[in-house]
Design an enzyme around this catalytic site. Sequence first.
Site, PDB file in Angstrom:
ATOM      1  N   ARG A   1      27.163  -4.972 -24.172  1.00  0.00           N
ATOM      2  CA  ARG A   1      27.653  -5.267 -22.830  1.00  0.00           C
ATOM      3  C   ARG A   1      28.838  -6.248 -22.791  1.00  0.00           C
ATOM      4  NH1 ARG A   1      22.773  -4.993 -18.560  1.00  0.00           N
ATOM      5  NH2 ARG A   1      24.430  -4.045 -17.355  1.00  0.00           N
TER       6      ARG A   1
ATOM      7  N   LYS B   1      19.511  -3.483  -5.032  1.00  0.00           N
ATOM      8  CA  LYS B   1      19.843  -4.682  -5.837  1.00  0.00           C
ATOM      9  C   LYS B   1      21.295  -4.618  -6.298  1.00  0.00           C
ATOM     10  CE  LYS B   1      18.718  -4.824 -10.393  1.00  0.00           C
ATOM     11  NZ  LYS B   1      19.848  -5.155 -11.264  1.00  0.00           N
TER      12      LYS B   1
HETATM   13  C1  UD1 Z   1      25.836  -1.670 -13.648  1.00  0.00           C
HETATM   14  C2  UD1 Z   1      24.430  -1.807 -13.115  1.00  0.00           C
HETATM   15  C3  UD1 Z   1      23.433  -1.304 -14.140  1.00  0.00           C
HETATM   16  C4  UD1 Z   1      23.778   0.126 -14.566  1.00  0.00           C
HETATM   17  C5  UD1 Z   1      25.231   0.221 -15.003  1.00  0.00           C
HETATM   18  C6  UD1 Z   1      25.672   1.645 -15.297  1.00  0.00           C
HETATM   19  C7  UD1 Z   1      24.599  -3.748 -11.692  1.00  0.00           C
HETATM   20  C8  UD1 Z   1      24.232  -5.168 -11.434  1.00  0.00           C
HETATM   21  N1  UD1 Z   1      24.181  -3.213 -12.827  1.00  0.00           N
HETATM   22  O1  UD1 Z   1      25.920  -2.499 -14.796  1.00  0.00           O
HETATM   23  O2  UD1 Z   1      22.137  -1.325 -13.543  1.00  0.00           O
HETATM   24  O3  UD1 Z   1      22.948   0.504 -15.643  1.00  0.00           O
HETATM   25  O4  UD1 Z   1      26.094  -0.300 -13.973  1.00  0.00           O
HETATM   26  O5  UD1 Z   1      25.460   2.454 -14.191  1.00  0.00           O
HETATM   27  O6  UD1 Z   1      25.209  -3.111 -10.863  1.00  0.00           O
HETATM   28  N2  UD1 Z   1      31.571  -1.844 -20.724  1.00  0.00           N
HETATM   29  C9  UD1 Z   1      32.541  -2.240 -21.627  1.00  0.00           C
HETATM   30  N3  UD1 Z   1      33.380  -3.246 -21.250  1.00  0.00           N
HETATM   31  C10 UD1 Z   1      33.301  -3.849 -20.038  1.00  0.00           C
HETATM   32  C11 UD1 Z   1      32.308  -3.427 -19.120  1.00  0.00           C
HETATM   33  C12 UD1 Z   1      31.462  -2.412 -19.487  1.00  0.00           C
HETATM   34  O7  UD1 Z   1      32.635  -1.723 -22.736  1.00  0.00           O
HETATM   35  O8  UD1 Z   1      34.097  -4.757 -19.759  1.00  0.00           O
HETATM   36  C13 UD1 Z   1      30.641  -0.772 -21.134  1.00  0.00           C
HETATM   37  C14 UD1 Z   1      29.197  -1.300 -21.178  1.00  0.00           C
HETATM   38  O9  UD1 Z   1      28.921  -1.938 -22.403  1.00  0.00           O
HETATM   39  C15 UD1 Z   1      28.410  -0.020 -20.997  1.00  0.00           C
HETATM   40  C16 UD1 Z   1      29.303   0.788 -20.053  1.00  0.00           C
HETATM   41  O10 UD1 Z   1      30.601   0.222 -20.131  1.00  0.00           O
HETATM   42  O11 UD1 Z   1      28.269   0.648 -22.226  1.00  0.00           O
HETATM   43  C17 UD1 Z   1      28.836   0.771 -18.617  1.00  0.00           C
HETATM   44  O12 UD1 Z   1      28.783  -0.559 -18.149  1.00  0.00           O
HETATM   45  P1  UD1 Z   1      29.043  -0.930 -16.621  1.00  0.00           P
HETATM   46  O13 UD1 Z   1      29.308   0.305 -15.846  1.00  0.00           O
HETATM   47  O14 UD1 Z   1      30.069  -2.019 -16.583  1.00  0.00           O
HETATM   48  O15 UD1 Z   1      27.639  -1.505 -16.203  1.00  0.00           O
HETATM   49  P2  UD1 Z   1      27.349  -2.850 -15.413  1.00  0.00           P
HETATM   50  O16 UD1 Z   1      28.324  -3.042 -14.317  1.00  0.00           O
HETATM   51  O17 UD1 Z   1      27.136  -3.951 -16.375  1.00  0.00           O
END
Ligand code: UD1
Length: 419
Positions: free
Chosen positions: A122, A22
Amino acid sequence: MKQLLIRHSSPLCGEICISGSKNAALPILAASLLSTEPVRIANIPNLSDIKILCEILTCLGCTVNTKGGHVLSVDASQVKNLIAPYDLAGKIRASFLIMGPLLARFGKVRMALPGGCPIGSRPVNLHLKGFAALGAEISQGYGYIELRAPRLTGARLYFDFPSVGATENILMAATLADGVSILENAAAEPEIVDLANFLCSMGASISGAGTDTIRVQGVPYLCGTDYTIIPDRIEAGSFMIATAITRGDVTLRGVICDHLKPVTAKIQEAGAKVFTNDESIRVCADSPFHSLDIKTLPFPGFPTDMQAQMMALLSTANGTSIITETIFENRFMHAAELTRMGADIQIEGRTAVIKGTKRLTGSRVCATDLRAGASLALAGLAADGYTTISGIHHLVRGYENFDQKLRTLGADAEFITLS
Ligand code: UD1
């Protein structure tokens, strides 16, 4: 109301095939917006998140065709609408991944702030910082974010945290930017590598994907391609734990064992046997489990997406385990539901202390997010009697034919509709 009904299971045994990933399919579908030529993508899992993203692509003007089963073709040549529909975009966090491709190809995009699992605040600040580094102007208001940049310019940028989504968004945008981009402290998850491989198959010039530094040489255009998505390492990991928790013997086909190393190491440490082959993995377990300490980390560390399922397993282990969640600030909501089933779990901030118990008991519980749903289902396999899990719309976002696959392995699991 749809629920999942699970009965205490005898040891699972047999074989199943793991579906396409996914979390690789979502960015790859979004990346199809980068080309005016059609792309064909195989091994797409049949999941509600994928359907929602396809609906968003269709609203933008793409023609999305299901070529039967797990193959999709996307023709983005007629995209005219650069505003993602609010209702659809709010449903899945991955909707935000259309920002990079649309900005790179059309110079502007407007969309609602994304939705997703309730596992933390998030934010999208790292995505926006990356777009700004490539030269985009950002405006925000009324629940929407708008990006504008007549031409993106390659840049060196450092992610404050190796965010998976931000790395994907900026990687996609940089493929069509003028000049070279260097993404430092980038995420290294297998899904990033799959996206980079997909983009390279369209003519992008990318090196270093899978390490913390990715180099992108911008190209003027990307062409069509025919690509097959990697298997879902989280689905595979979840079935490895389903096998272990029932003391079963199951072979999972169509997996990439390297992607499963952090999960395999912990399942072995707990006492199960794991045999890896070219494209299959076999888990056998026949004795009680040892307690473990686990810390979730970016890849190649232990994945946060497997934390809830591992908590179910450790609830039945001998001794006290500790899980530290470092990725999301609110990802222990399954603990209260596992406790309802007899687990002994104390939460202190980002740490869970799990005292193994000899007996879980079937209960009525609620899935609060996708992986919480899987965790409760796995606990239900080990618990005496029946477990009914509500909030099942979360589970079907990430597991294709979950009940059917469990039944293939001998479990008594079915979706039921209660009025
Ligand atoms: C993706 C996955 C999710 C997985 C996560 C971490 C998809 C569709 N989803 O989510 O299943 O749990 O990776 O492996 O691929 N953050 C910030 N600012 C940002 C972006 C992220 O602070 O702009 C923080 C988030 O709040 C979180 C951490 O970084 O605490 C990790 O998030 P991220 O790696 O971006 O996860 P996703 O891409 O949303």
